[in-house]
Design a protein around this motif. Structure first.
Motif, PDB file in Angstrom:
ATOM      1  N   THR A  54       0.837  -1.197   0.000  1.00  0.00           N
ATOM      2  CA  THR A  54       0.000   0.000   0.000  1.00  0.00           C
ATOM      3  C   THR A  54       0.874   1.249   0.000  1.00  0.00           C
ATOM      4  O   THR A  54       0.606   2.210  -0.735  1.00  0.00           O
TER       5      THR A  54
ATOM      6  N   HIS B  57       0.929   4.094  -2.965  1.00  0.00           N
ATOM      7  CA  HIS B  57       0.705   5.519  -2.692  1.00  0.00           C
ATOM      8  C   HIS B  57       1.883   6.354  -3.189  1.00  0.00           C
ATOM      9  O   HIS B  57       1.688   7.422  -3.788  1.00  0.00           O
TER      10      HIS B  57
ATOM     11  N   LYS C 190      -6.273   8.568 -11.338  1.00  0.00           N
ATOM     12  CA  LYS C 190      -7.544   8.248 -10.661  1.00  0.00           C
ATOM     13  C   LYS C 190      -7.807   6.744 -10.686  1.00  0.00           C
ATOM     14  O   LYS C 190      -8.450   6.218  -9.793  1.00  0.00           O
TER      15      LYS C 190
ATOM     16  N   ASP D 196      -6.150   5.435  -7.767  1.00  0.00           N
ATOM     17  CA  ASP D 196      -6.949   5.794  -6.594  1.00  0.00           C
ATOM     18  C   ASP D 196      -8.095   4.815  -6.387  1.00  0.00           C
ATOM     19  O   ASP D 196      -8.391   4.425  -5.256  1.00  0.00           O
ATOM     20  N   MET D 197      -8.737   4.419  -7.481  1.00  0.00           N
ATOM     21  CA  MET D 197      -9.858   3.483  -7.372  1.00  0.00           C
ATOM     22  C   MET D 197      -9.388   2.132  -6.846  1.00  0.00           C
ATOM     23  O   MET D 197     -10.051   1.530  -5.995  1.00  0.00           O
ATOM     24  N   SER D 198      -8.259   1.652  -7.342  1.00  0.00           N
ATOM     25  CA  SER D 198      -7.729   0.370  -6.852  1.00  0.00           C
ATOM     26  C   SER D 198      -7.344   0.469  -5.380  1.00  0.00           C
ATOM     27  O   SER D 198      -7.621  -0.442  -4.602  1.00  0.00           O
ATOM     28  N   LEU D 199      -6.720   1.579  -5.002  1.00  0.00           N
ATOM     29  CA  LEU D 199      -6.358   1.769  -3.596  1.00  0.00           C
ATOM     30  C   LEU D 199      -7.598   1.851  -2.721  1.00  0.00           C
ATOM     31  O   LEU D 199      -7.638   1.282  -1.634  1.00  0.00           O
ATOM     32  N   GLY D 200      -8.611   2.542  -3.202  1.00  0.00           N
ATOM     33  CA  GLY D 200      -9.865   2.654  -2.449  1.00  0.00           C
ATOM     34  C   GLY D 200     -10.552   1.311  -2.270  1.00  0.00           C
ATOM     35  O   GLY D 200     -11.266   1.093  -1.291  1.00  0.00           O
ATOM     36  N   ALA D 201     -10.329   0.410  -3.213  1.00  0.00           N
ATOM     37  CA  ALA D 201     -10.912  -0.932  -3.136  1.00  0.00           C
ATOM     38  C   ALA D 201     -10.041  -1.888  -2.335  1.00  0.00           C
ATOM     39  O   ALA D 201     -10.364  -3.076  -2.212  1.00  0.00           O
TER      40      ALA D 201
END
Length: 94
Positions: free
Chosen positions: A8, A12, A28, A31-36
């Motif tokens: 992670t 980042h 972005k 960002d979506m993969s990190l958010g998931a």
């Protein structure tokens, strides 16, 4: 405060490195993969972005990405291929 897994942290850092180069609309997807909760997917996406924009990665990034443990075979192969396609840091420094 909880501890961040190394994958992670790498995702980042890679996202933050690529943001000013590739632009917000490109990162972005990371960002979506990190958010998931999918940092390895975010790293793979970041490597694709870096390849698309011919961005070299600092040696520490390469070292950390290559050192990720417990990857599936296709993830390891994808990382190896993408890193091989990027311009090297030292080529750009000379």
């Amino acid at each position: 405060m909880s501890t961040m897994f190394e994958e992670t942290f790498i995702a980042h850092a890679l996202r933050d490195y690529l943001r000013p180069i590739a632009g917000e609309s490109e990162v972005k997807w990371m960002d979506m993969s990190l958010g998931a909760g999918e940092p390895v997917s975010a790293i793979l996406m970041g490597l694709s972005i870096a390849e698309h924009f011919s961005v070299s990665l600092p040696p520490l990034f390469v070292e950390k990405i290559e050192g990720i443990k417990d990857l599936r075979d296709f993830e390891s192969q994808f990382i190896e291929e993408k890193l091989a396609n990027l311009p090297t840091w030292w080529e750009l420094a000379s």
